[in-house]
Design a protein around this motif. Structure first.
Motif, PDB file in Angstrom:
ATOM      1  N   MET A   1       0.852  -1.215   0.000  1.00 22.09           N
ATOM      2  CA  MET A   1       0.000   0.000   0.000  1.00 22.09           C
ATOM      3  C   MET A   1       0.872   1.244   0.000  1.00 22.09           C
ATOM      4  SD  MET A   1      -3.169   0.808   2.540  1.00 22.09           S
ATOM      5  CE  MET A   1      -4.090   2.341   2.321  1.00 22.09           C
ATOM      6  N   SER A   2       1.959   1.208  -0.796  1.00 25.01           N
ATOM      7  CA  SER A   2       2.864   2.358  -0.771  1.00 25.01           C
ATOM      8  C   SER A   2       2.255   3.567  -1.457  1.00 25.01           C
ATOM      9  CB  SER A   2       4.191   2.004  -1.440  1.00 25.01           C
ATOM     10  OG  SER A   2       3.961   1.756  -2.823  1.00 25.01           O
ATOM     11  N   THR A   3       1.393   3.339  -2.431  1.00 20.04           N
ATOM     12  CA  THR A   3       0.774   4.484  -3.120  1.00 20.04           C
ATOM     13  C   THR A   3      -0.729   4.388  -2.931  1.00 20.04           C
ATOM     14  OG1 THR A   3       0.592   3.261  -5.185  1.00 20.04           O
ATOM     15  CG2 THR A   3       2.583   4.523  -4.860  1.00 20.04           C
ATOM     16  N   PRO A   4      -1.165   4.654  -1.723  1.00 23.61           N
ATOM     17  CA  PRO A   4      -2.483   4.200  -1.287  1.00 23.61           C
ATOM     18  C   PRO A   4      -3.649   4.767  -2.076  1.00 23.61           C
ATOM     19  CG  PRO A   4      -1.568   5.792   0.242  1.00 23.61           C
ATOM     20  CD  PRO A   4      -0.487   5.454  -0.722  1.00 23.61           C
ATOM     21  N   LEU A   5      -3.522   5.950  -2.581  1.00 19.16           N
ATOM     22  CA  LEU A   5      -4.717   6.541  -3.161  1.00 19.16           C
ATOM     23  C   LEU A   5      -4.498   6.929  -4.619  1.00 19.16           C
ATOM     24  CD1 LEU A   5      -5.677   8.647  -0.056  1.00 19.16           C
ATOM     25  CD2 LEU A   5      -6.798   6.586  -0.862  1.00 19.16           C
ATOM     26  N   MET A   6      -3.522   6.310  -5.280  1.00 24.59           N
ATOM     27  CA  MET A   6      -3.283   6.627  -6.689  1.00 24.59           C
ATOM     28  C   MET A   6      -3.703   5.469  -7.586  1.00 24.59           C
ATOM     29  SD  MET A   6       0.299   8.676  -6.834  1.00 24.59           S
ATOM     30  CE  MET A   6      -0.005   8.943  -8.582  1.00 24.59           C
ATOM     31  N   ASN A   7      -3.804   5.760  -8.858  1.00 25.69           N
ATOM     32  CA  ASN A   7      -4.039   4.722  -9.873  1.00 25.69           C
ATOM     33  C   ASN A   7      -5.243   3.877  -9.540  1.00 25.69           C
ATOM     34  OD1 ASN A   7      -1.613   5.523 -11.060  1.00 25.69           O
ATOM     35  ND2 ASN A   7      -0.492   4.155  -9.687  1.00 25.69           N
ATOM     36  N   GLN A   8      -6.170   4.456  -8.855  1.00 21.16           N
ATOM     37  CA  GLN A   8      -7.219   3.620  -8.315  1.00 21.16           C
ATOM     38  C   GLN A   8      -8.542   3.812  -9.034  1.00 21.16           C
ATOM     39  OE1 GLN A   8      -8.413   6.778  -4.890  1.00 21.16           O
ATOM     40  NE2 GLN A   8      -7.295   5.005  -4.315  1.00 21.16           N
ATOM     41  N   LEU A   9      -8.611   4.701  -9.972  1.00 14.96           N
ATOM     42  CA  LEU A   9      -9.888   4.931 -10.630  1.00 14.96           C
ATOM     43  C   LEU A   9     -10.102   3.886 -11.709  1.00 14.96           C
ATOM     44  CD1 LEU A   9      -9.846   8.810 -10.742  1.00 14.96           C
ATOM     45  CD2 LEU A   9     -10.815   7.248  -9.060  1.00 14.96           C
TER      46      LEU A   9
ATOM     47  N   ALA B   1     -17.986  -4.245   5.009  1.00 16.97           N
ATOM     48  CA  ALA B   1     -17.940  -3.118   4.087  1.00 16.97           C
ATOM     49  C   ALA B   1     -17.630  -3.547   2.662  1.00 16.97           C
ATOM     50  CB  ALA B   1     -16.880  -2.119   4.541  1.00 16.97           C
ATOM     51  N   VAL B   2     -18.476  -3.117   1.751  1.00 18.44           N
ATOM     52  CA  VAL B   2     -18.150  -3.109   0.328  1.00 18.44           C
ATOM     53  C   VAL B   2     -17.983  -1.640  -0.007  1.00 18.44           C
ATOM     54  CG1 VAL B   2     -19.034  -3.587  -1.974  1.00 18.44           C
ATOM     55  CG2 VAL B   2     -19.420  -5.213  -0.121  1.00 18.44           C
ATOM     56  N   THR B   3     -16.830  -1.258  -0.525  1.00 26.96           N
ATOM     57  CA  THR B   3     -16.552   0.166  -0.680  1.00 26.96           C
ATOM     58  C   THR B   3     -16.717   0.623  -2.121  1.00 26.96           C
ATOM     59  OG1 THR B   3     -14.196  -0.121  -1.124  1.00 26.96           O
ATOM     60  CG2 THR B   3     -14.858   0.055   1.194  1.00 26.96           C
ATOM     61  N   VAL B   4     -17.050   1.890  -2.262  1.00 28.77           N
ATOM     62  CA  VAL B   4     -17.156   2.474  -3.590  1.00 28.77           C
ATOM     63  C   VAL B   4     -16.677   3.919  -3.515  1.00 28.77           C
ATOM     64  CG1 VAL B   4     -19.607   3.031  -3.214  1.00 28.77           C
ATOM     65  CG2 VAL B   4     -18.703   2.978  -5.535  1.00 28.77           C
ATOM     66  N   LEU B   5     -15.869   4.315  -4.489  1.00 33.16           N
ATOM     67  CA  LEU B   5     -15.367   5.696  -4.565  1.00 33.16           C
ATOM     68  C   LEU B   5     -16.097   6.410  -5.693  1.00 33.16           C
ATOM     69  CD1 LEU B   5     -13.296   7.740  -3.448  1.00 33.16           C
ATOM     70  CD2 LEU B   5     -11.740   6.969  -5.244  1.00 33.16           C
TER      71      LEU B   5
ATOM     72  N   ILE C   1     -11.802  -0.660  -3.124  1.00 32.82           N
ATOM     73  CA  ILE C   1     -10.467  -0.170  -2.794  1.00 32.82           C
ATOM     74  C   ILE C   1     -10.568   0.486  -1.419  1.00 32.82           C
ATOM     75  CG2 ILE C   1      -9.854   0.234  -5.212  1.00 32.82           C
ATOM     76  CD1 ILE C   1     -10.282   3.266  -4.579  1.00 32.82           C
ATOM     77  N   PRO C   2      -9.429   0.688  -0.741  1.00 37.24           N
ATOM     78  CA  PRO C   2      -9.490   1.434   0.531  1.00 37.24           C
ATOM     79  C   PRO C   2      -9.986   2.850   0.257  1.00 37.24           C
ATOM     80  CG  PRO C   2      -7.343   0.366   0.239  1.00 37.24           C
ATOM     81  CD  PRO C   2      -8.059   0.262  -1.072  1.00 37.24           C
ATOM     82  N   VAL C   3     -10.884   3.333   1.086  1.00 36.21           N
ATOM     83  CA  VAL C   3     -11.417   4.686   0.897  1.00 36.21           C
ATOM     84  C   VAL C   3     -11.364   5.468   2.213  1.00 36.21           C
ATOM     85  CG1 VAL C   3     -12.975   4.085  -0.995  1.00 36.21           C
ATOM     86  CG2 VAL C   3     -13.788   3.936   1.377  1.00 36.21           C
ATOM     87  N   LEU C   4     -11.310   6.798   2.061  1.00 29.97           N
ATOM     88  CA  LEU C   4     -11.466   7.686   3.211  1.00 29.97           C
ATOM     89  C   LEU C   4     -12.906   8.180   3.205  1.00 29.97           C
ATOM     90  CD1 LEU C   4      -8.217   9.865   3.086  1.00 29.97           C
ATOM     91  CD2 LEU C   4      -8.700   7.867   4.490  1.00 29.97           C
ATOM     92  N   CYS C   5     -13.674   7.728   4.170  1.00 31.82           N
ATOM     93  CA  CYS C   5     -15.095   8.088   4.212  1.00 31.82           C
ATOM     94  C   CYS C   5     -15.384   8.862   5.490  1.00 31.82           C
ATOM     95  CB  CYS C   5     -15.948   6.820   4.131  1.00 31.82           C
ATOM     96  SG  CYS C   5     -17.727   7.172   4.147  1.00 31.82           S
TER      97      CYS C   5
ATOM     98  N   ASN D   1     -11.341  -0.190   4.743  1.00 27.31           N
ATOM     99  CA  ASN D   1     -10.892  -1.188   3.784  1.00 27.31           C
ATOM    100  C   ASN D   1     -12.054  -2.127   3.476  1.00 27.31           C
ATOM    101  OD1 ASN D   1      -7.825  -1.045   3.303  1.00 27.31           O
ATOM    102  ND2 ASN D   1      -8.010  -0.748   5.521  1.00 27.31           N
ATOM    103  N   PRO D   2     -12.153  -2.586   2.224  1.00 33.47           N
ATOM    104  CA  PRO D   2     -13.223  -3.532   1.922  1.00 33.47           C
ATOM    105  C   PRO D   2     -13.104  -4.760   2.822  1.00 33.47           C
ATOM    106  CG  PRO D   2     -11.609  -3.422   0.133  1.00 33.47           C
ATOM    107  CD  PRO D   2     -11.288  -2.300   1.069  1.00 33.47           C
ATOM    108  N   GLY D   3     -14.224  -5.196   3.346  1.00 28.89           N
ATOM    109  CA  GLY D   3     -14.220  -6.337   4.253  1.00 28.89           C
ATOM    110  C   GLY D   3     -14.220  -5.953   5.717  1.00 28.89           C
ATOM    111  N   ASP D   4     -13.894  -4.705   6.024  1.00 28.42           N
ATOM    112  CA  ASP D   4     -13.950  -4.263   7.419  1.00 28.42           C
ATOM    113  C   ASP D   4     -15.385  -4.355   7.937  1.00 28.42           C
ATOM    114  OD1 ASP D   4     -11.253  -3.667   7.383  1.00 28.42           O
ATOM    115  OD2 ASP D   4     -11.510  -1.498   7.266  1.00 28.42           O
ATOM    116  N   ALA D   5     -15.508  -4.476   9.244  1.00 25.99           N
ATOM    117  CA  ALA D   5     -16.846  -4.472   9.832  1.00 25.99           C
ATOM    118  C   ALA D   5     -17.301  -3.037  10.067  1.00 25.99           C
ATOM    119  CB  ALA D   5     -16.854  -5.235  11.149  1.00 25.99           C
TER     120      ALA D   5
END
Lengths: 232, 232, 232, 232, 232, 232
Positions: free
Chosen positions: D1-9, D62-66, D156-160, D166-170
């Motif tokens: 997770m070195s580039t946590p919020l890039m290349n993710q779209l 959690a199922v996440t969506v950005l 993907i991991p999201v800031l909400c 993270n997907p799968g979190d409770a």
């Protein structure tokens, strides 16, 4: 104007009637506070509209643009409609604080003769805009850019920061805020503003000399009749 | 990083991998807006983060600190971990606008070689900080001080003003805002930013000459196909 | 003061006991942050109170005025009660951001010897106020003027931006905010502030030399006992 | 997770590791306040996240969506990834209050087995959602719809709302707010929450009987040592 | 009360003079709007204070507590000072939205006879508080708990949500907000409120019958003299 | 309408052209979200406008009133202009959150046949308004009353919560918000809304059966062409 805000997307109105230059220039000698008073206290944009650098005072004719959240495509369309002395007034179809405007667009706007930008959203490159001396009144500042994919409109009536702005209306902006004067009222408002200004010089001198507003405005009687009591 | 935000109080990580200095310095030639674009429009802290004085542009490596509301004890702990060229990024476990940082801490941070502070809370002594030329981006300004009684952590991943900052990440901050670039991406982002910058000089010259973005970017066709109508 | 905020409209109290000038002047050598600490962290107005221009530091005695939303009539009444060295503290009976104060009133206040205005509402003519060098701390800036039709009061206790201000209290204001010191406590608070200031010079020198707060304040032991762990 | 919020779209991750159902169900017996305590006071979404109707208590994976501002295209993409017991967590790339979700999407989500929606934006059709009994925690309510034109990502991991999910979190949500528990910690947090709950029954009985917390928690000594003084 | 907000930390005042029960009960027959009018439009807490469940109307004597951000230790201290019919009024030394109060404290407060809580911060366990029927007016709701480590005070004058509350004052709260009535004024305010109420029944009947306020209040003359024009 | 917002104080327009009842009633079968879509996504008041009680859905013709901060005199003037089926739309000349409207005015409005009130300010007596079943959409709730001293206007075009409302326009309001439909567009918008509604029933059935929007709306191709990638 029976359907004022419908069917308006995707339209560019090229011929607009601008407020008369002479009277707009006249308005430019006063600040927004004096003009707002001369208007009868209408026409002020909401006070969250702040200049990105202090000290500017501008007056010009409104060229309007309606933008979508996160999309500044129409800023390039409005650039072509700018004539020297115009102020671009940018409204949004929904709230957005992104940075719609930076140094490249400012370069283009200045080349077209724009005097300022008033935008109910964010701007960026503010250090460059400050160095260029291009005045902007905006809701906020943000490095976040925008895309270019959705049509808005140019030179339609817009609601900008709580005020209705028609293309061609006069815009007066300074550190106190932004006021819109309908084109048809510019001469009259300028005359009223001039009257206020003429009276203020004498008042200022008296007040500086130590005369109280209580006496200068003959307020003591009305205050007493309203029931004001002095106690020790 | 399966439990990213747990068990993290009371920890100081001493050895962190900082983004390469050469590339961070390269990023420092661009503003936050350009870097944010080069990042693909991610990594921007919320726009409520504002500089306490205008005109600063800094780039450095993040040293992070997690603070509790009303408690700045860990600011002294993080000071020891600062290396020349670092920018301290202070996050809060809950919202607080108190003044966590003033001229004494700024003196200490500068002596350690810190280039700036980015804090999702308040600061004070801003007149002195301005005179010292120490740049700070903060949520607000407040004379209210803090106590020193609760442990936070240093050099753990933090959420600061809506962005995830890992220790060692590059921070770029100016009047437009604050951007975080993951350490592993610094070289690539700097290269993309350089490309954007190289293209902008030519564009700026054309726009200043009066060429419209409509023509320079070949927008007339797409606008027409999208349905834009010109009326008089 | 059993009914602190009742029956108070339409009253002007002429004789108030001002904090001793010598001690107020002494307080004026410190900033609001130091005074707030010396007070024991009470007396700070809410941090939304911001100066209209940066760099001012003032100390003076409070002359208070209670205003109604959209009505600045009492600003003329309070002008007569100003003595040299006073700071006018204007509170509102309900929230309002209109521009209650501009260059004419500022001319009058300065002629009376006022050192500053602190107002939990808006002001206007800020470019002129800045040129005149008259310091104002306000909630916001607005070109919108006010009417003169409703009685408020002068020199009664007021709640201004979350703080209780009695007439005669000392006010200290700078870029960090506004602090109120009860008149009876001015000497004591000034002495405590002086002690803090005396200690800070030495601390500043040590920190500038590179000494860490961790060592200067002997924090390493308490941090360890609190459970701080260093990892690599 | 070195580039946590890039290349993710534009990415949909289909296989995610969900927190174990048994432990998630266990967490569902407690409210968000108890789980937040059991977590060590981390993982709480900002308190502006409010339920659209009162009284719901849900726990799920959690199922996440950005999502992009004004664009809910990915809500249809995430629908396909929902498994029974999931809670959709929707984050935004920039602030937006539009109504991303209404009765049609709710019908689809319920048909897929979703237990709730947590969205850092607006929703609409709240009367229908209430009648359907589908729980939603959102930033606000707005009749304004969205378009479907820009790619975001799913799982993907999201800031909400200020928290990393993270997907799968409770996810545990009720009238007090929304808490995220990392998948790996679910069993441990549920055990701690159970311990707290077990202790609370006895405490509640004592307090209801009139025993004071001062005595039940043995606070009188510490309060006295801290300097508390009783006066008459 | 020369130094109203100093030296006040760490003090519990046990003997306070409560507003007379009979008159407080009388006030309880009116809502906050009527009482606020009867007070002369002072004493209203800021309207961000909202009930956690709708429909409650309470009147009682204030027992005050001053809390620090993130710390609810003093809530246990104030519990001991509650007498049947009291309403706890909790003020903060700085803004904080954490959840200071939940079902355990509510159980204790109810056992002591408290009628309600008014707190310028957050609360939690709102589903339980609603089921218990314990009324709370708060700034917000948050699952985030607090620590117990710093002294505040009990039964000192406090500034709560913009209003000064002395221990023993009467508090009236309902869906419209929270009003404080100084203890010495309770009888007089109740009498004025009763007069208003007596007049309203007749007015309501007339209005329901179709009589216009224009006629019932004899407004047509004043409106005409003020310049009102009717056009078609 | 060249000077849209000037010279407008002190005017009551008695004869207005109301949207046709039949079409307004037709619009009343849809919610604000559907009508807003049918309008082409214009005409929505800002989402801070919230109902004081949940579940109401109203449609009617706008009777407009322009009010001053803290002054509800014109509410009595507008009452006389109400016809059965009207909805009063109250705009402010400047921001104010006071309680302009309570049970007496509601009694009068109901006696005149008003269906609801939409006000860009505060209201009070909400418990009674709820019991009476009179729907109100407002900016906030406040026990603070208003005075009756300044002229506004009735049945002029107003800017209410960011939308232009002409007298006679149709207003649709429910839990999702408030939409204004120009009188001349009511029939067309109702027809478009009906079309949307007709299509939704079938869609809802499919989605409830488990069909995905991805398939029902044929989104898989466009998503793939936009670059969506599925990974495991």
């Amino acid at each position: 104007m029976s359907t004022p805000l419908m069917n308006q997307l995707g339209v560019v109105k090229r011929s607009i009637v601008r407020a008369e230059r002479e009277h707009v220039d006249h308005l430019g000698r006063f600040g927004s506070a004096t003009v707002h008073e001369a208007m009868g206290r209408v026409g002020l944009l909401k006070p969250y509209m702040r200049p990105i650098w202090p000290g500017a005072l501008v007056a010009g004719s409104a060229v309007t643009v309606l933008l979508h959240p996160g999309d500044n495509w129409m800023m390039h369309v409005v650039a072509e409609q700018i004539q020297p002395g115009d102020i671009v007034v940018a409204a949004l179809t929904a709230e957005c604080g992104d940075g719609y405007f930076g140094d490249l667009l400012a370069t283009s706007f200045m080349a077209r003769g724009a005097k300022a930008l008033v935008i109910d959203a964010g701007v960026r490159d503010v250090r460059f805009l400050t160095e260029m001396g291009f005045p902007v009144w905006s809701k906020n500042i943000s490095a976040k850019g925008t895309i270019k994919s959705t049509l808005g409109s140019v030179n339609i009536p817009v609601l900008c920061a709580g005020a209705l702005v028609n293309p061609g209306d006069a815009i007066i902006a300074d550190d106190d805020g932004v006021v819109v004067v309908p084109a048809a009222d510019v001469a009259r408002v300028a005359a009223v503003a001039q009257q206020r200004e003429d009276l203020e010089g004498e008042k200022r001198a008296k007040l500086a000399f130590g005369v109280l507003g209580l006496d200068m405005y003959n307020m003591r009687g009305p205050l007493e009749r309203a029931g004001l009591r002095y106690i020790d």
